[in-house]
Design a protein around this motif. Structure first.
Motif, mmCIF file in Angstrom:
data_model
loop_
_atom_site.group_PDB
_atom_site.id
_atom_site.type_symbol
_atom_site.label_atom_id
_atom_site.label_comp_id
_atom_site.label_asym_id
_atom_site.label_seq_id
_atom_site.Cartn_x
_atom_site.Cartn_y
_atom_site.Cartn_z
ATOM 1 N N CYS A 220 3.612 -6.717 1.772
ATOM 2 C CA CYS A 220 4.495 -7.157 2.853
ATOM 3 C C CYS A 220 5.772 -6.316 2.918
ATOM 4 O O CYS A 220 6.472 -6.341 3.943
ATOM 5 N N LEU B 239 7.177 -4.249 6.175
ATOM 6 C CA LEU B 239 6.712 -4.767 7.468
ATOM 7 C C LEU B 239 7.900 -5.369 8.222
ATOM 8 O O LEU B 239 8.609 -6.213 7.695
ATOM 9 N N LYS B 240 8.090 -4.948 9.453
ATOM 10 C CA LYS B 240 9.291 -5.333 10.187
ATOM 11 C C LYS B 240 9.248 -6.772 10.688
ATOM 12 O O LYS B 240 10.245 -7.472 10.654
ATOM 13 N N LEU C 205 3.066 -10.967 12.810
ATOM 14 C CA LEU C 205 2.136 -10.393 11.844
ATOM 15 C C LEU C 205 0.715 -10.572 12.348
ATOM 16 O O LEU C 205 0.328 -11.663 12.765
ATOM 17 N N ASN D 247 -1.946 -2.982 3.842
ATOM 18 C CA ASN D 247 -1.347 -2.968 5.174
ATOM 19 C C ASN D 247 -1.538 -1.601 5.829
ATOM 20 O O ASN D 247 -2.090 -0.666 5.238
ATOM 21 N N HIS D 248 -1.064 -1.486 7.066
ATOM 22 C CA HIS D 248 -1.273 -0.254 7.834
ATOM 23 C C HIS D 248 -0.353 0.873 7.389
ATOM 24 O O HIS D 248 -0.499 2.012 7.851
#
Length: 247
Positions: A4, A7-8, A12, A222-223
């Motif tokens: 996490c 992540l802005k 989500l 995550n990406h």
């Protein structure tokens, strides 16, 4: 927490594929994510079962394909003989009680079975049932059904359906998209956006291929390239075969 990081938010998108696990661990993950993100859209490419279903019901909306499924949330109790539904254990206690009350001679047949259970098992099963329902009611009322005037009633109805052992009879029985929509869950069809469907399924297929032959048993990624990967321990042993000594 590692995945996490960076992540802005506040939204989500979560791709969830899991056979389930511990409701207590799920509760920890849900609390953490809901503190960081105000809107969570969860994609179920194939199956989010058991505790993973509870996680999905803690999101604002669920995206499912024709092939996707959720599952019952009735607690499973792990014992030396295997995992058994909490409700099935309670029903067996109730059956033993009723049969022994009607025919005391049947006690001899029940004693070997009941001796396998610990003294607090019945209470533990009852508490596990209460916990699963309470968490789903709390989460779905606060997030998925937040805009509904009857959110408390709808959350209780959904929790009762997913937790009903008598309804499903099998913890592995899938609950498809149409059934979830009929229950009033906020379900979006994955096929509505072909490009999005291709992207989600590509991520899923790549992850499944990673599981095959690598020893990975859990992947959270995550990406941005941050990942937590749990590897199964593999121990190789080689036996040295020697001919028997000469006589």
């Amino acid at each position: 927490m590692e995945v996490c990081r960076g992540l802005k938010g506040p939204d989500l998108d979560l791709i969830l594929h899991s056979p389930g696990g511990s409701p207590e661990a799920t509760a920890s993950v849900v609390r953490y994510l809901r503190q960081k993100f105000t809107h969570i859209r969860v994609f179920v490419p194939i199956a989010a079962m058991s505790a993973a279903t509870m996680w999905a019901l803690a999101c604002d909306e669920i995206v499912m394909g024709k092939h996707s499924q959720l599952g019952p949330i009735d607690p499973q109790i792990v014992m030396p003989q295997g995992a058994f539904p909490a409700r099935a254990i309670i029903r067996q206690f109730e059956r033993a009680r009723d049969e022994c009350a009607q025919d005391p001679t049947s006690l001899g047949a029940w004693v070997p079975i009941l001796q396998q259970y610990g003294p607090a098992l019945l209470q533990f099963c009852e508490d596990a049932q209460v916990l699963a329902r309470r968490l789903v009611i709390e989460w779905s009322a606060q997030y998925m059904f937040a805009a509904r005037d009857d959110r408390a009633e709808k959350a209780a109805e959904v929790a009762e359906y997913f937790a009903a052992y008598e309804e499903h009879r099998s913890h592995a029985l899938g609950i498809d998209r149409e059934t979830a929509q009929e229950l009033g869950l906020v379900i979006r069809n994955l096929e509505e956006d072909q490009d999005l469907q291709d992207a989600v399924l590509s991520v899923h297929h790549a992850t499944v291929h990673t599981f095959t032959g690598t020893g990975a048993r859990k992947i959270v990624e995550n990406h941005l390239g941050r990942a937590f990967i749990q590897i199964s321990a593999q121990v190789s042993m080689q036996a040295l075969l020697q001919p028997p000594p000469a006589v």
